[in-house]
Design an enzyme around this catalytic site. Structure first.
Site, PDB file in Angstrom:
ATOM      1  CD1 TRP A  75      -3.527   1.174   0.805  1.00 22.61           C
ATOM      2  CD2 TRP A  75      -1.567   2.100   2.017  1.00 22.61           C
ATOM      3  NE1 TRP A  75      -3.398   1.696   1.154  1.00 22.61           N
ATOM      4  CE2 TRP A  75      -3.210   2.654   1.734  1.00 22.61           C
ATOM      5  CE3 TRP A  75      -0.412   2.946   2.737  1.00 22.61           C
ATOM      6  CZ2 TRP A  75      -3.292   3.877   2.058  1.00 22.61           C
ATOM      7  CZ3 TRP A  75      -1.353   4.177   3.290  1.00 22.61           C
ATOM      8  CH2 TRP A  75      -2.736   4.663   2.830  1.00 22.61           C
ATOM      9  CE  LYS A 482     -17.687   1.215   6.005  1.00 20.32           C
ATOM     10  NZ  LYS A 482     -17.522   1.017   7.435  1.00 20.32           N
ATOM     11  CD  GLU A 485     -14.421   3.330   4.994  1.00 20.96           C
ATOM     12  OE1 GLU A 485     -13.218   2.805   5.254  1.00 20.96           O
ATOM     13  OE2 GLU A 485     -15.570   2.141   4.983  1.00 20.96           O
ATOM     14  CE  LYS A 597     -10.743  -5.601   7.731  1.00 21.94           C
ATOM     15  NZ  LYS A 597     -12.385  -4.218   7.255  1.00 21.94           N
TER      16      LYS A 597
HETATM   17  C1  G6P Z   1      -8.081   2.239   7.840  1.00 20.01           C
HETATM   18  C2  G6P Z   1      -9.744   0.898   7.835  1.00 20.01           C
HETATM   19  C3  G6P Z   1     -10.562   1.871   8.342  1.00 20.01           C
HETATM   20  C4  G6P Z   1     -10.573   1.405  10.062  1.00 20.01           C
HETATM   21  C5  G6P Z   1      -8.945   2.263  10.691  1.00 20.01           C
HETATM   22  C6  G6P Z   1      -9.380   1.635  11.915  1.00 20.01           C
HETATM   23  O1  G6P Z   1      -8.305   2.584   7.541  1.00 20.01           O
HETATM   24  O2  G6P Z   1      -9.756   1.132   6.343  1.00 20.01           O
HETATM   25  O3  G6P Z   1     -11.590   0.925   7.929  1.00 20.01           O
HETATM   26  O4  G6P Z   1     -11.179   1.801  10.594  1.00 20.01           O
HETATM   27  O5  G6P Z   1      -7.804   1.530   9.529  1.00 20.01           O
HETATM   28  O6  G6P Z   1      -8.381   0.493  12.036  1.00 20.01           O
HETATM   29  P1  G6P Z   1      -8.432   0.261  13.196  1.00 20.01           P
HETATM   30  O7  G6P Z   1      -7.992  -1.781  12.494  1.00 20.01           O
HETATM   31  O8  G6P Z   1      -7.876   0.528  14.398  1.00 20.01           O
HETATM   32  O9  G6P Z   1     -10.064  -0.870  13.753  1.00 20.01           O
END
Ligand code: G6P
Length: 602
Positions: A75, A482, A485, A597
């Site tokens: 990424w 949501k 994204e 993720k």
């Molecule tokens: C990333 C993901 C989000 C998530 C955030 C926090 O940005 O794309 O979907 O909410 O990280 O992640 P965590 O694993 O700490 O809940």
């Protein structure tokens, strides 16, 4: 964010690496690559895009003699997602893969360029391999050179290095980004989380920050700042928890549908007839606590925000919620009577993890709410409550959010029980509502189809406002996130009562408003707010049990007496709405552009 796999042994390496990288692909998927050294021969393959592109490129390659190998799915942080920027990065005779960010890379790069090193990528990672070779050209000792390299790196990293100068060894180092070592007889595996090695390794060691070393001849030598150290392996489950789509089109869709089931798991053994209990906690641990601070990012931040209403309303404990990346640099005042809660699906989010470390340094008691056992945040916290959502693969989080919110609601009732802040009848009312949550999460016949049909009108326009009040405000934030994204459309969540203080200026026939209008909480207030928008010609999609004449579209929910039941029912609708808009726009629902993720860089 990014994934690393490594393997030393006699097995076919391409398959192990590609298999492992596929397990990690949802964490980063803009390019991938692997490198193998076998019989002192270096092999390196890279491809832009998903792992299948790398697999297609390597169909004719097999590596089934003894060798060392490392792979990576990326990424992008420094430099565009191109083949040149994909890992592994090559020096003259060594390869490196890396997760994290080397903060002083520019300084190191300038120094190395002055000694003749030529860089081909824009990445910070490439610095590591040149720095290693710079030392090794002088020392002719790969281990000492790797040690000297690691000592010069600032920032967060998990890295693997292989070199022709010592072609049967993998060098590793970890600081701030996760990395583990798997063992099975003489075979040694490396990975940035345990899914790639489940079913392959039988034992595991989770590296700690500041540890580095090497693996050779079926053995691992581990070091930290104090020198060589011993370590204890632990058993690794052989149960491949790898999620399958089970007939659904997307992981996200499957994960939305399984929320009802996993919620029962979340409650199991914790929600009793007239009390909520957590074996992870006790009143001794909570002694002296009179306020709560929660830190999280993204979706997890939204569940935290929803819970702050519940902690104050039910537990009568002041609760402040902060975005972890903001908290870290604001020089926060931390007092020991604060319970510091971190929420994270992955347990690896760099900002959340760092916030937790700050709180620990200040002597606060810490509790994490997490979906991944043995993750960095779980290991770092004094106590951890697992959400039991099962592996979540869709990058847009759904069931993790639902189960986090559920645990936090349960926690607020648990505190209420301990501190006797609400009458026992009210605790019973909360528990009765909790028991009905799995029902509220079931998707009734026709609902998904209705949402599919109405989304065709929501693909254009100049943006979305999701609005709600009270706990439905964080839900509005989450609904908007949501949609953003996975549809790439602009969407904002807003407290409904705040629209008149500025955002209402945007209201016209090109503005879509998704209004969360629960019957059990401030219905008349939000109704007035929506009427104000409708009077200015905004398109209204109302989600409510109560038919609403001014709505352009209407999704009817159940008349539930408890706001949390309305919350969960509306949450599913916003998730399906985002999914269907994304599908209509032809986007990649599970791996949306630019996202990952698990974000292990700050
Ligand atoms: C990333 C993901 C989000 C998530 C955030 C926090 O940005 O794309 O979907 O909410 O990280 O992640 P965590 O694993 O700490 O809940």
């Amino acid at each position: 964010m990014c994934g690393i796999v490594g393997y030393i042994g006699k097995k076919e390496k391409k398959e192990i690496l590609l298999d492992g990288l596929s397990e990690l692909e949802y964490r980063g998927y803009d390019s991938a690559g692997f490198a193998v050294i076998e019989n002192k021969e270096l092999k390196n393959f890279k491809a832009v895009g998903k792992i299948e592109n790398l697999a297609n490129k390597t169909t004719h390659y097999l590596s089934d003699g003894f060798g060392v190998s490392i792979g990576h799915t990326r990424w992008a942080t420094h430099g565009k997602p191109t083949e040149l920027n994909a890992h592994p990065h090559l020096g003259q005779y060594s390869f490196v893969v890396h997760n994290g960010i080397i903060e002083n890379y520019q300084e190191l790069k300038t120094k190395l360029q002055a000694t003749g090193a030529s860089f081909v990528s824009q990445t910070d990672t490439e610095t590591i391999v040149h720095l290693f070779e710079y030392h090794n050209n002088k020392l002719a000792n790969p281990f000492e050179s790797f040690k000297a390299t690691v000592a010069e790196l600032d920032g967060a990293y998990a890295t693997l290095l292989i070199t022709k100068a010592d072609s049967e060894t993998i060098y590793f180092a970890k600081n701030g980004s996760p990395m583990l070592i798997g063992f099975d007889d003489n075979d040694i595996y490396f990975a940035s989380s345990d899914t790639p090695i489940i079913g392959k390794a039988t034992q595991v060691y989770y590296l700690e920050d500041g540890e580095y070393g090497y693996a050779k001849d079926g053995e691992v030598k581990l070091f930290d700042a104090k020198g060589e150290k011993s370590f204890h392996k632990q058993a690794l489950s052989m149960d491949k928890a790898s999620a399958q789509k089970d007939g659904f089109r997307f992981f996200m869709e499957k994960e939305i549908y399984e929320q009802s089931r996993v919620m029962s798991e979340t409650m199991m053994g914790r929600v009793n007839d007239d009390s909520v209990d957590f074996e992870e906690l006790n009143s001794y641990f909570l002694n002296g606590i009179d306020n709560i601070k929660i830190c999280a990012c993204g979706t997890s931040y939204h569940s935290a925000l929803a819970s702050s209403y519940l902690f104050e309303r039910l537990s009568k404990i002041p609760c402040v919620v902060e975005i972890a990346s903001e908290f870290r640099y604001k020089e926060p005042l931390l007092k020991k009577n604060t319970l510091f809660i971190t929420i994270s699906q992955s347990g690896e989010t760099a900002d959340t993890l760092e916030a937790l470390k700050m709180a620990k340094r200040a002597g606060l008691k810490s509790l994490s709410i997490c979906n991944v056992d043995n993750s960095s945040i779980v290991r770092e916290s004094d106590r951890a409550i697992l959400t039991r959502a099962g592996i979540e693969k869709g990058v847009a989080s759904t069931k993790a959010f639902a189960t986090q919110t559920m645990v936090l609601w349960m926690l607020s009732v648990y505190f209420a029980g301990i501190n006797k802040t609400i009458p026992s009848e009210q605790i019973k009312t909360e528990i009765d509502a909790m028991i009905h949550v799995p029902r509220a999460l079931l998707i009734p016949d026709g609902l998904h189809e209705q949402i599919h049909r109405l989304t065709k009108r929501y693909l254009h326009g100049h943006g979305f406002f999701f609005i709600g009040r009270d706990i439905f405000f964080p839900l509005a934030l989450e609904g908007a996130l949501k949609l953003k994204e996975i549809s790439y459309l602009h969407a904002e969540g807003y407290p409904a009562g705040e629209m008149k203080h500025g955002p209402i200026a945007l209201a016209d026939s090109g503005l879509f408003t998704v209004a969360l209008m629960p019957r059990s909480l401030h219905y008349d207030k939000i109704k007035s707010n929506v009427e104000e928008l409708s009077a200015r010609d905004a398109n209204i999609l109302a989600i409510s049990p109560e038919p609403f004449k001014l709505a352009d579209d209407f999704i009817q929910t159940s008349y539930d007496s408890h706001p949390m039941l309305e919350f969960f029912e509306m949450m599913v609708i916003t998730q399906l709405f985002a999914l269907e808009v994304s599908v209509r726009l032809g986007n990649d629902v599970d791996m949306p552009r630019n996202l990952a993720k698990s974000v292990t860089v700050e």
